[in-house]
Design an enzyme around this catalytic site. Structure first.
Site, PDB file in Angstrom:
ATOM      1  N   ASP A   6       2.734  -6.714  56.348  1.00 47.55           N
ATOM      2  CA  ASP A   6       3.260  -6.998  54.660  1.00 47.55           C
ATOM      3  C   ASP A   6       4.471  -6.586  53.959  1.00 47.55           C
ATOM      4  O   ASP A   6       5.171  -7.422  53.231  1.00 47.55           O
ATOM      5  CB  ASP A   6       1.859  -6.980  53.721  1.00 47.55           C
ATOM      6  CG  ASP A   6       0.608  -7.392  54.202  1.00 47.55           C
ATOM      7  OD1 ASP A   6       0.552  -7.732  55.508  1.00 47.55           O
ATOM      8  OD2 ASP A   6      -0.264  -6.658  53.401  1.00 47.55           O
ATOM      9  N   GLU A   9      -6.481   2.728  60.040  1.00 37.53           N
ATOM     10  CA  GLU A   9      -6.406   1.458  60.156  1.00 37.53           C
ATOM     11  C   GLU A   9      -4.851   1.525  61.024  1.00 37.53           C
ATOM     12  O   GLU A   9      -4.455   0.457  61.758  1.00 37.53           O
ATOM     13  CB  GLU A   9      -5.828   1.172  58.364  1.00 37.53           C
ATOM     14  CG  GLU A   9      -5.198  -0.353  58.469  1.00 37.53           C
ATOM     15  CD  GLU A   9      -5.234  -0.607  57.040  1.00 37.53           C
ATOM     16  OE1 GLU A   9      -5.263   0.061  56.658  1.00 37.53           O
ATOM     17  OE2 GLU A   9      -4.693  -1.669  56.410  1.00 37.53           O
TER      18      GLU A   9
END
Ligand code: DGY
Length: 418
Positions: A157, A381
């Site tokens: 992202d 994550e």
């Protein structure tokens, strides 16, 4: 089975919403495209039927034009923004309007090898996968280099790759919005407001034209050829070809895509830095950023002799690689999402490629550091490359899956040879 294996299984089961798995509760409460494929690889280590169902549910969201969306909003969850109304997806399941790295064909081939009793299920996926790959080729292809229309499409992202193309975008017509991600994760581990304004500007552009790809290709200020997409699609086409041959489907079109993307991947080669990076089609410029996606050429089966020098240099700088951005370049931030942290599942893809390219020593070393990183930091994550401290969401599906399928000492190790 080790204690960590048991924890990893519990994470997958805890994130299972019945036919699909959320990446992590709260922060990402829906089905994400490539997360879901990794989830299937975790499930196949203890429940093959559940593994197949994961990808079947993903493909059930395929749009009439072939696109398989990056998020499927099976049921609305108020913990997440931007939700289905902001996106206005036009497929059979409420969804986002962009896709994600197409790793599905590769891992469906792997699933079919691990579970021959699922052959009919794999066979039924060849048509939908072919339609999806054609969508990439038709709408994202630039002479065989594969572009993205939004950074979220790459999964990376807020990589420094997008800084220059984003600086050229003036956020426009945005309604006031409230981010939910920073209620789940520390702000300095997430993208900035500056990035979010631009993410949402691009979403609005797509939403307002009903995701008309022909229109977007003309008017979108963001069109960047990307190594994540180009290399995963090239590899996916090789694996789709193997599946098509196995099940007696048409192969000529797929062979054509492989040849075209092999040639097109050269567009991503930045001779000035001797590395693969992104190429901004609007500005006609390379980013100059070495990211973890730069090392997917081996996974794609492209130029096995390239990128080794950068790989070894970066491995010598940090105890836990591969960082999502080069620590010797400006823009590196070791805790901020895709600007430095290490992602276990990217390491798996890179290592798969290293092994296929014959760089076995590096592949094994990367597996060892990934194992020790997860053993130290847990199923986060992503991880700080300096000390493996956990960052972002916790109890994360793709980290648990990557552990079970690859990094655990009990994992079967590498699948098929390419
Ligand atoms: C998010 O919401 O942060 C996701 O990465 C978008 O896919």
């Amino acid at each position: 089975m080790t204690d960590l294996d048991a924890t990893a299984r519990r994470i997958l089961q805890g994130n299972d919403r019945g036919g699909y798995t959320v990446p992590t509760a709260g922060l990402y409460p829906y089905q994400w495209n490539w997360d879901s494929v990794f989830a299937a690889m975790g499930f196949v280590t203890f429940d093959t039927d559940r593994a197949w169902r994961e990808v079947e549910t993903l493909l059930s969201g395929q749009w009439p034009n072939g696109m398989v969306p990056h998020i499927l909003f099976h049921k609305v969850e108020p913990t997440y923004f931007p939700g289905p109304d902001v996106w206005g997806g036009v497929g059979p399941v409420p969804s986002s309007g962009i896709s994600q790295p197409p790793i599905a064909a590769t891992f469906i081939r792997y699933l079919a090898d691990l579970d021959p009793s699922g052959a009919d299920r794999a066979k039924a996926m060849v048509g939908p996968l072919t339609d999806w790959h054609r969508w990439f080729f038709d709408w994202r292809g630039e002479d065989g280099a594969i572009c993205v229309s939004h950074p979220w499409e790459t999964g990376r992202d807020n990589s420094p790759d997008w800084d220059a193309p984003f600086a050229a975008i003036e956020p426009a017509n945005l309604d006031a919005y409230y981010r939910r991600d920073t209620t789940h994760v520390a702000e300095d581990e997430r993208p900035r407001r500056w990035d979010y304004d631009r993410y949402l500007t691009l979403v609005k552009l797509g939403h307002d034209c009903g995701w008309d790809e022909a229109h977007l290709r003309e008017v979108s200020p963001f069109r960047v050829a990307d190594p994540t997409m180009t290399f995963t699609l090239l590899r996916a086409n090789r694996d789709l070809l193997a599946l098509a041959q196995r099940f007696g489907a048409e192969t000529a079109e797929i062979e054509g895509w492989i040849a075209a993307i092999e040639a097109g991947s050269e567009r991503l080669w930045n001779a000035e830095i001797g590395a693969y990076d992104t190429f901004d089609m609007r500005a006609g410029k390379h980013s100059g950023v070495i990211s973890n996606a730069s090392f997917l050429n081996w996974y794609a089966g492209v130029r096995p002799e390239r990128m080794l020098d950068h790989f070894d240099r970066i491995a010598g700088l940090l105890p836990y690689g591969v960082p999502s951005a080069d620590p010797q370049q400006p823009g590196f931030e070791p805790k901020r999402y895709w600007r430095g942290p290490v992602w276990a599942m990217m390491n798996w893809l890179i290592a798969l490629g290293l092994r296929d390219a014959g760089h076995d020593g590096r592949a094994t070393a990367l597996c060892d550091t990934t194992r020790s990183m997860i053993s130290t930091g847990g199923f986060a994550e992503y991880f700080d490359p300096r000390d493996a401290s956990p960052a972002g969401g916790r109890d994360f599906t793709w980290t648990a899956a990557t552990w079970l399928a690859w990094a655990s000492p009990t994992a079967k190790g590498f699948p098929w040879q390419a």
